[in-house]
Design a protein around this motif. Structure first.
Motif, PDB file in Angstrom:
ATOM      1  N   LEU A  40       0.569  -1.088   0.003  1.00 52.01           N
ATOM      2  CA  LEU A  40      -0.300  -0.072  -0.240  1.00 52.01           C
ATOM      3  C   LEU A  40       0.701   1.738  -0.197  1.00 52.01           C
ATOM      4  CD1 LEU A  40      -2.789   1.157   0.588  1.00 52.01           C
ATOM      5  CD2 LEU A  40      -2.465   1.567   2.943  1.00 52.01           C
ATOM      6  N   GLY A  41       0.643   1.909  -1.405  1.00 52.46           N
ATOM      7  CA  GLY A  41       1.935   2.814  -0.944  1.00 52.46           C
ATOM      8  C   GLY A  41       0.713   4.471  -2.037  1.00 52.46           C
ATOM      9  N   VAL A  42       1.576   5.539  -1.819  1.00 54.85           N
ATOM     10  CA  VAL A  42       0.065   6.511  -2.340  1.00 54.85           C
ATOM     11  C   VAL A  42       1.910   7.484  -2.686  1.00 54.85           C
ATOM     12  CG1 VAL A  42       0.774   7.496   0.006  1.00 54.85           C
ATOM     13  CG2 VAL A  42      -1.054   8.495  -1.698  1.00 54.85           C
ATOM     14  N   GLU A  43       0.849   8.674  -4.052  1.00 54.85           N
ATOM     15  CA  GLU A  43       2.255   9.289  -4.108  1.00 54.85           C
ATOM     16  C   GLU A  43       1.360  10.750  -3.913  1.00 54.85           C
ATOM     17  OE1 GLU A  43       5.247  11.098  -7.859  1.00 54.85           O
ATOM     18  OE2 GLU A  43       2.536   9.969  -8.821  1.00 54.85           O
ATOM     19  N   ALA A  44       2.595  11.841  -3.097  1.00 51.88           N
ATOM     20  CA  ALA A  44       1.408  12.738  -2.591  1.00 51.88           C
ATOM     21  C   ALA A  44       2.335  14.124  -3.057  1.00 51.88           C
ATOM     22  CB  ALA A  44       1.707  12.895  -0.846  1.00 51.88           C
ATOM     23  N   ASP A  45       1.837  14.686  -3.197  1.00 49.22           N
ATOM     24  CA  ASP A  45       2.742  16.184  -4.073  1.00 49.22           C
ATOM     25  C   ASP A  45       3.064  16.563  -2.809  1.00 49.22           C
ATOM     26  OD1 ASP A  45       2.293  17.151  -6.604  1.00 49.22           O
ATOM     27  OD2 ASP A  45       0.452  16.265  -5.986  1.00 49.22           O
ATOM     28  N   PHE A  46       4.559  17.056  -2.739  1.00 49.39           N
ATOM     29  CA  PHE A  46       5.567  17.529  -1.810  1.00 49.39           C
ATOM     30  C   PHE A  46       5.349  19.059  -2.040  1.00 49.39           C
ATOM     31  CE2 PHE A  46       9.319  20.684  -0.780  1.00 49.39           C
ATOM     32  CZ  PHE A  46       8.872  20.200   0.954  1.00 49.39           C
ATOM     33  N   HIS A  51       1.470  22.969   2.719  1.00 40.13           N
ATOM     34  CA  HIS A  51       0.921  21.804   3.168  1.00 40.13           C
ATOM     35  C   HIS A  51       0.974  20.334   3.611  1.00 40.13           C
ATOM     36  CE1 HIS A  51      -2.290  24.516   1.648  1.00 40.13           C
ATOM     37  NE2 HIS A  51      -1.888  24.489   0.832  1.00 40.13           N
ATOM     38  N   VAL A  52       2.650  20.899   4.208  1.00 48.43           N
ATOM     39  CA  VAL A  52       3.039  19.323   4.459  1.00 48.43           C
ATOM     40  C   VAL A  52       2.594  18.545   6.060  1.00 48.43           C
ATOM     41  CG1 VAL A  52       5.209  18.019   5.405  1.00 48.43           C
ATOM     42  CG2 VAL A  52       5.260  20.203   3.514  1.00 48.43           C
ATOM     43  N   HIS A  53       2.161  19.835   6.761  1.00 48.63           N
ATOM     44  CA  HIS A  53       1.536  19.211   7.995  1.00 48.63           C
ATOM     45  C   HIS A  53      -0.133  18.647   7.826  1.00 48.63           C
ATOM     46  CE1 HIS A  53       0.732  18.532  12.306  1.00 48.63           C
ATOM     47  NE2 HIS A  53      -0.452  19.360  12.131  1.00 48.63           N
ATOM     48  N   GLN A 113      -3.285  13.658   6.883  1.00 47.55           N
ATOM     49  CA  GLN A 113      -4.094  12.836   6.416  1.00 47.55           C
ATOM     50  C   GLN A 113      -4.117  11.799   6.180  1.00 47.55           C
ATOM     51  OE1 GLN A 113      -7.337  13.494   5.599  1.00 47.55           O
ATOM     52  NE2 GLN A 113      -7.506  15.545   6.841  1.00 47.55           N
ATOM     53  N   LEU A 114      -2.359  10.790   6.167  1.00 47.03           N
ATOM     54  CA  LEU A 114      -1.859  10.506   5.294  1.00 47.03           C
ATOM     55  C   LEU A 114      -1.728   9.407   6.685  1.00 47.03           C
ATOM     56  CD1 LEU A 114       0.493  11.281   2.745  1.00 47.03           C
ATOM     57  CD2 LEU A 114      -1.391  10.380   2.779  1.00 47.03           C
ATOM     58  N   GLN A 115      -0.824   9.851   7.732  1.00 47.36           N
ATOM     59  CA  GLN A 115      -1.247   9.288   8.709  1.00 47.36           C
ATOM     60  C   GLN A 115      -2.600   8.302   9.306  1.00 47.36           C
ATOM     61  OE1 GLN A 115       0.077  11.893  11.872  1.00 47.36           O
ATOM     62  NE2 GLN A 115       2.078  12.435  10.630  1.00 47.36           N
TER      63      GLN A 115
END
Length: 270
Positions: A85-91, A95-97, A102-104
């Motif tokens: 299970l992965g995801v590609e998240a924009d840096f 909005h890092v926090h 959300q991802l946690q």
């Protein structure tokens, strides 16, 4: 026996890929892979909109269903292939926090952090390069690698995606010299984040892979961990160029690469 895996795949929810998640798992089985990572584009969590950019990333409401589908496939195929299970998240620095919050919520095996936006524009927007001169390109490239370095320092990502994708529709970028590239590689190594060899560069104007040979050699010099991702948006590309990448990395001097389980690196011999 040599381990075969692919950590970077998408599916129809993002709006610019084809096929269901299970199609990618089946394709991985057909290619003889030992592990397949599903890593579709996370929603734009920093936006107030339900779906900030349709056709680029999935809607927020789709995200729990995405995670649940991958987890179900992980169980279904447990005796045949490891589904990760992965995801590609924009840096996006502002909005890092928000992304972390959300991802946690979900049991990701890994998160790919990718820079797609530099100085307010998408790096794959061809029009931004039409009238850009060398000085403008250098400015964008240096801003891009500042973001790459910053992303490595967040602790949010196990993998950094396509770290020279800035050249995708502007191949000249690869030849512009700047110390920012080496500075970013040093930061990546210090923070023990992996970079991927992303074989989708062949689909863009630049051709070849992300990153190119020169950058891979420098990554080896700085002892940057390495992994593999096809960035497949079609099941037919799962595992694309895996063996060619393996041989290239060995020729440079790499002896191992890694994939991720429960956000921990699994180191395997090339």
């Amino acid at each position: 026996m040599q381990m075969k895996f692919d950590l970077h795949t998408h599916h129809q929810r993002c709006g610019h890929a084809v096929g269901e998640i299970e199609d990618y798992v089946i394709a991985a089985l057909d290619q003889g892979l030992d592990a397949i990572g599903i890593s579709d584009h996370a929603p734009f969590f920093g936006s107030d909109k339900e779906q900030e950019l349709p056709g680029v990333a999935m809607a927020k409401l789709e995200f729990p269903a995405y995670v649940e589908e991958v987890l179900q496939l992980k169980k279904k195929y447990a005796n045949r292939i490891e589904v990760l299970l992965g995801v590609e998240a924009d840096f996006l620095p502002d909005h890092v926090h928000t992304y972390e919050q959300q991802l946690q919520k979900y049991p990701f095996d890994y998160v790919i952090g990718s820079v797609h936006f530099t100085l307010g524009r998408n790096i794959f927007d061809k029009s931004r390069w039409e009238s850009a001169d060398a000085s403008e390109m250098l400015k964008v490239k240096e801003a891009y690698y500042d973001l790459i370095a910053a992303s490595a320092q967040t602790g949010s990502y196990q993998v950094l995606g396509h770290i020279d994708a800035i050249k995708g529709f502007c191949p000249e970028m690869a030849d512009l010299k700047t110390n920012k590239v080496d500075e970013a590689l040093k930061v990546i190594a210090k923070n023990h984040v992996a970079i991927e060899v992303n074989t989708s560069g062949k689909m863009k104007d630049c051709g070849g892979w992300y990153p190119g040979d020169d950058l891979l050699e420098r990554a080896f010099h700085y002892n940057v961990p390495i992994t593999l991702g096809s960035d497949a948006h079609d099941p037919q590309r799962v595992g694309d160029d895996l063996e060619a990448v393996r041989e290239k990395l060995k020729s440079i001097g790499f002896t191992e690469w890694c994939y991720f389980r429960e956000k921990g690196p699994v180191i395997v011999k090339l």
